[in-house]
Design an enzyme around this catalytic site. Structure first.
Site, PDB file in Angstrom:
ATOM      1  N   SER A  11       0.707  -1.303  -0.105  1.00  0.00           N
ATOM      2  CA  SER A  11      -0.150  -0.134   0.131  1.00  0.00           C
ATOM      3  C   SER A  11       0.757   1.294  -0.011  1.00  0.00           C
ATOM      4  O   SER A  11       1.409   1.467  -0.854  1.00  0.00           O
ATOM      5  CB  SER A  11      -0.960  -0.064   1.017  1.00  0.00           C
ATOM      6  OG  SER A  11      -2.085   0.937   1.087  1.00  0.00           O
ATOM      7  N   ASP A  30      10.373   5.803  -9.979  1.00  0.00           N
ATOM      8  CA  ASP A  30       9.976   6.723 -11.169  1.00  0.00           C
ATOM      9  C   ASP A  30      10.644   7.957 -11.107  1.00  0.00           C
ATOM     10  O   ASP A  30      11.096   8.390 -12.406  1.00  0.00           O
ATOM     11  CB  ASP A  30       8.513   6.945 -10.971  1.00  0.00           C
ATOM     12  CG  ASP A  30       7.705   5.600 -11.357  1.00  0.00           C
ATOM     13  OD1 ASP A  30       8.055   4.699 -11.711  1.00  0.00           O
ATOM     14  OD2 ASP A  30       6.387   5.596 -10.734  1.00  0.00           O
ATOM     15  N   LYS A  47      -0.840  -4.190  -3.281  1.00  0.00           N
ATOM     16  CA  LYS A  47      -2.242  -3.801  -2.923  1.00  0.00           C
ATOM     17  C   LYS A  47      -2.080  -2.195  -3.460  1.00  0.00           C
ATOM     18  O   LYS A  47      -1.870  -1.590  -2.835  1.00  0.00           O
ATOM     19  CB  LYS A  47      -2.458  -3.774  -1.301  1.00  0.00           C
ATOM     20  CG  LYS A  47      -3.622  -3.144  -0.962  1.00  0.00           C
ATOM     21  CD  LYS A  47      -4.762  -3.771  -1.035  1.00  0.00           C
ATOM     22  CE  LYS A  47      -6.064  -3.323  -0.298  1.00  0.00           C
ATOM     23  NZ  LYS A  47      -6.212  -1.847  -0.432  1.00  0.00           N
TER      24      LYS A  47
END
Length: 692
Positions: free
Chosen positions: A474, A485, A499
Site C-alpha cells: 500500500s 519513477d 495492494k
C-alpha cells in the site's frame, strides 16, 4: 445515493409485501429455521445497486458474473470438495447462470438451499468421522500402501456418499498419522480428534440465517475483487478482522485457508510481532485464555477465531501455532503466550541506525532508517498540536541527525511495512524530490486525482536505496514506486505485495459493504495493483509469493497503466544496472544467509508441489525424516559458513531463528548489509563515469 434514500427506493420499487423469500422446507428438515428475512433481502438489493453504481470496475451483473458467484460460493463452502456429491452439484447447476437474475430480484433462496445442503453433508461427514474414531484408532491399518490426494481444489466431485466415506476414512487416517508423527500418544489423539469433531457438530447447530446470508453475499461481492466484502451487523463493529486485530488483540492480519486460520502479516510493534514467535503463513490451530484449556479451532470460521483471540487489554492469550517453516505434512506445533495490548504510536515510530561497512578496502558509514508503518497522529494533527507525531516529521529529524554523522548514503528500510496514511506517503516522498506529483488515484468514474508535493526544494539530496519485501504494501509501494519513477533511489529486495486499490465503507440497512472504488497509480502511470513494485535488483524471496500477496488472492484486479503524470527523463541508474547485478550475484553466491534463504524456499516450493501424501506410517516417517535431514543440511551449511557449531537435530527455535529474528547489530542483517554494498557500488561507478 444516501443509504436511507437507496433503501426507500428499492423498497418502493418492489413493494415490501412482494419481496421474495425462501420457500418453507419440510418438517423433517433440521435446518428449516434457516430462512432469509426482509432486512437481508433489502440489504442484498442495496449491495446489488451499490456494486452497479460505485464499484471501481462496474462490471455487469450478468450470466458470466453468475458463474463466478456460483463457483466462488462452492469453493467457499467446500474448498477441498469433500462434502458435496456429484448429485448435489448436478442439482445446484440449474442456478449456474441464474444468480444474477435472482440477486436482482432479491431472491436469496438458492444461497440458503446450497448452504443448508452443505450443513447436512458436513453433519454426515463429522458423524462418520466420530463413528470411525469410536471403533478406536488402533483399528486403523497404517501398514497399507494407501495415499490421500491433498490438493483437491480441482478434484472430481465424489460420485456418491460411499465415495465420500472412503475419502473421509483416509482423511481421518491422515489426521491421526499427522498427530502421531508430531509425537502425540494414541489416547491423546483419540481425545483431541473426538473433541474437535464434536465441537464442530455442536457449532453446526448454532448456525444462524445471518451466517448464511453473509457467506452468500460475500460470494457475490468478492466476485468483483477480494477486498469488496459484506460485513454483517455483528462483524461490522469488528471491521478489523479483515485488516488487523489491533486494539485489544494480537496485532495480526488473518485470513482463512481451508480449515485453518492463517497469519497474513503482523502489525508493526504489535504484540504478535514483538513476541518474535509468530510469522506470516503460520497457522493458528488452538486458542486459550490465560491458563485455561486450549480450544482447538481447526474448522472454525474466521470471525469465531477472532472473538476468541480478542479480549481485555493486558490479559493473556495463548495460541497454538503450526509454523510456516514446517514441512507441509508436519503438524508439530508450538504454544505462544501473548499479552493483548493496543499498538502504541511511539512504538511504530521510524528509527535510525548506522551501518558500518568495509567496501573495496575502504570504510564507509551508511544511515539506515527503518519505517515500520506510515503513521500520523490524526487527533493531534486536527487539534492543531504543533508537535503532532508523523512518519515524515520523524524521518526528517532522523535524516538531519544522520547528516551530522556524515553518512555516505541512506537506506530506507520498508520491509514488512504494510502501509498506513496516504498523506504520509505523499509527504515523505516530498522530502526527496523537488515538487511534483507523488501518486495518482483513479476513481470509478474515470477521474484521476493527482496528489503532489507542493513544497519547493529537496530536504535530502544524497545517495539513497529503498529496501522492500513481499510484505511491503500500500503506502510503502506508493513511496517506493515514486522513488523508482523519479530515479531518486535504488529499489532493492523482493517484489512488493501489490495492494493498489482503495476501499470505503458503505452503511446498509443491515450491516455494511466494504467497497473498492479507486485504484492507485504511480507517477509513471503504472498501477501498483497486483504486480506491486519490482525492485531494480531482486533478492531471494523469504516466502512463496504464490502464497502471500495480492496476486495470491482470487479475483484480484489486474495490473494496468494510465497516462503518466511526469515526463520520462534519462534514468541515471539504468546504465549501471547490469554491472550492479553482476557484482551483487558474485558477492552473494556464497553468502550464507542468501544461500540459506534460496535453499529453504526451493525446498518449501518442492514440498508444496506434492499433491498426495502416503498413509503408510513407515513411508511417511521415512519421508519426514528425509525432509528434516534436508532442512538440517541447509541449516548446518549456513552455520558452518558463519563459523558456528553444527546442530545434531533441528529444533523449532533454531528454525525460527534467522533470517527473521531481530538483530542485535545492524551489520548482522545480511540483506541490509548487501543493500549498503549495492549503494556503494553505484556511487563508485557513478564517480568513475564522472571522471571520464
Amino acid at each position: 445515493m444516501k443509504r436511507s434514500l437507496l433503501c426507500a427506493t428499492l423498497a418502493f420499487a418492489l413493494g415490501l409485501g412482494a419481496l421474495p423469500l425462501a420457500a418453507k422446507t419440510t418438517q423433517s428438515d433440521p435446518w428449516e429455521y434457516l430462512q432469509p428475512d426482509r432486512e437481508q433481502v433489502i440489504a442484498s438489493l442495496n449491495v446489488v445497486e451499490l456494486l452497479k453504481r460505485h464499484h471501481y470496475n462496474k462490471p455487469p451483473l450478468d450470466d458470466e458474473r453468475s458463474v463466478k458467484i456460483y463457483q466462488g460460493y462452492l469453493k467457499m463452502l467446500d474448498p477441498a470438495r469433500s462434502y458435496f456429491t456429484a448429485g448435489d452439484i448436478a442439482q445446484f447447476d440449474r442456478w449456474r447462470e441464474q444468480f444474477d437474475d435472482l440477486l436482482k430480484s432479491g431472491n436469496l433462496e438458492p444461497g440458503f438451499v446450497i448452504y443448508k445442503r452443505q450443513l447436512e453433508r458436513l453433519q454426515g461427514r463429522l458423524q462418520f468421522a466420530l463413528d470411525l474414531l469410536d471403533r478406536g484408532i488402533d483399528k486403523l491399518d497404517f501398514s497399507l500402501d494407501e495415499s490421500l490426494l491433498i490438493d483437491r481444489e480441482n478434484a472430481p466431485w465424489a460420485k456418491d456418499v460411499a465415495e465420500l466415506d472412503d475419502l473421509w476414512r483416509k482423511r481421518v487416517k491422515d489426521e491421526v498419522l499427522r498427530l502421531k508423527l508430531a509425537g502425540k500418544e494414541p489416547k491423546a489423539i483419540q481425545e483431541l480428534l473426538t473433541k474437535r469433531y464434536k465441537n464442530q457438530l455442536a457449532r453446526l447447530q448454532q448456525t444462524r440465517g445471518e451466517d448464511i446470508f453473509q457467506a452468500y453475499i460475500n460470494a457475490f461481492a468478492s466476485s468483483y475483487d477480494p477486498h469488496t466484502t459484506y460485513l454483517s451487523p455483528d462483524n461490522a463493529e469488528n471491521f478489523d478482522i479483515n485488516m488487523s486485530l489491533s486494539l485489544e488483540g494480537i496485532g495480526a492480519v488473518l485470513q482463512t485457508d481451508n480449515e485453518y486460520v492463517k497469519v497474513v502479516r503482523l502489525v508493526p510493534a504489535g504484540p504478535a510481532e514483538k513476541s518474535k514467535q509468530i510469522a506470516p503463513a503460520d497457522k493458528i490451530v488452538g486458542v486459550a485464555q490465560g491458563d485455561d484449556e486450549m480450544v482447538d479451532v481447526i474448522g472454525w470460521r474466521l470471525d469465531e477465531v477472532v472473538k476468541l483471540i480478542r479480549g481485555p487489554k493486558g490479559s493473556q492469550v495463548r495460541l497454538e501455532v503450526i509454523p510456516a517453516s514446517n514441512a507441509p505434512n508436519d503438524q508439530t506445533s508450538k504454544v505462544v503466550n501473548i499479552t493483548r495490548e493496543a499498538v502504541k504510536l511511539e512504538e511504530q515510530a521510524a528509527k535510525k541506525s548506522v551501518l558500518q561497512l568495509n567496501h573495496e578496502g575502504r570504510d564507509y558509514k551508511l544511515g539506515v532508517i527503518e519505517i515500520p508503518a506510515f503513521y500520523l497522529d490524526f487527533k493531534a494533527f486536527r487539534a492543531g498540536d504543533p508537535n503532532y507525531k508523523s512518519t515524515t516529521r520523524d524521518v526528517k529529524r532522523l535524516l538531519s541527525e544522520l547528516e551530522k554523522e556524515q553518512v555516505d548514503g541512506v537506506v530506507i528500510d520498508l520491509r514488512n511495512n504494510g502501509g498506513g496514511s496516504l498523506q504520509e506517503a505523499t509527504e515523505l516522498t516530498g522530502l526527496f524530490i523537488d515538487q511534483g506529483p507523488t501518486v495518482l488515484v483513479r476513481n470509478s468514474d474515470g477521474r484521476v486525482d493527482v496528489l503532489a508535493d507542493e513544497n519547493s526544494g529537496t530536504y535530502y539530496t544524497g545517495p539513497m536505496a529503498v529496501l522492500v519485501n513481499r510484505l511491503s504494501a500500500s503506502a510503502s509501494e506508493i513511496f517506493a514506486g515514486a522513488m523508482q519513477d523519479y530515479h531518486r533511489a535504488l529499489i532493492l529486495g523482493g517484489q512488493t505485495f501489490g495492494k493498489g486499490t482503495v476501499q470505503t465503507i458503505q452503511p446498509l440497512n443491515h450491516g455494511e459493504l466494504k467497497l473498492t472504488l479507486a485504484k492507485f497509480y504511480r507517477v509513471s502511470g503504472q498501477s501498483t495493483q497486483h504486480q506491486g513494485v519490482i525492485p531494480d535488483i531482486q533478492y531471494p524471496d523469504v516466502m512463496d509469493t504464490k502464497e502471500i500477496g495480492e496476486s495470491a488472492l482470487p479475483e484480484a484486479l489486474p495490473w494496468d497503466s494510465i497516462r503518466p503524470a511526469i515526463k520520462p527523463e534519462l534514468d541515471p541508474i539504468m546504465p549501471f544496472l547490469a554491472e550492479l547485478q553482476a557484482r551483487y550475484a558474485n558477492r552473494t553466491a556464497k553468502n550464507p544467509d542468501f544461500t540459506f534463504t534460496r535453499e529453504r524456499l526451493a525446498l518449501a516450493k518442492k514440498l508444496m508441489g506434492e499433491t498426495t501424501v502416503s498413509l503408510n506410517e513407515a513411508k511417511r516417517r521415512a519421508q519426514q525424516n528425509d525432509i528434516e535431514a534436508q532442512q538440517l543440511v541447509i541449516e548446518n551449511n549456513r552455520r558452518k559458513a558463519k563459523g558456528q557449531a553444527p546442530l545434531t537435530e533441528l529444533k523449532t527455535e533454531d528454525e525460527d531463528a534467522l533470517p527473521d529474528e531481530e538483530k542485535t547489530k545492524v551489520q548482522d542483517d545480511a540483506f541490509l548489509a548487501e543493500s549498503g554494498h549495492i549503494l556503494l557500488d553505484y556511487l563508485g561507478l557513478n564517480a568513475s563515469l564522472a571522471k571520464q
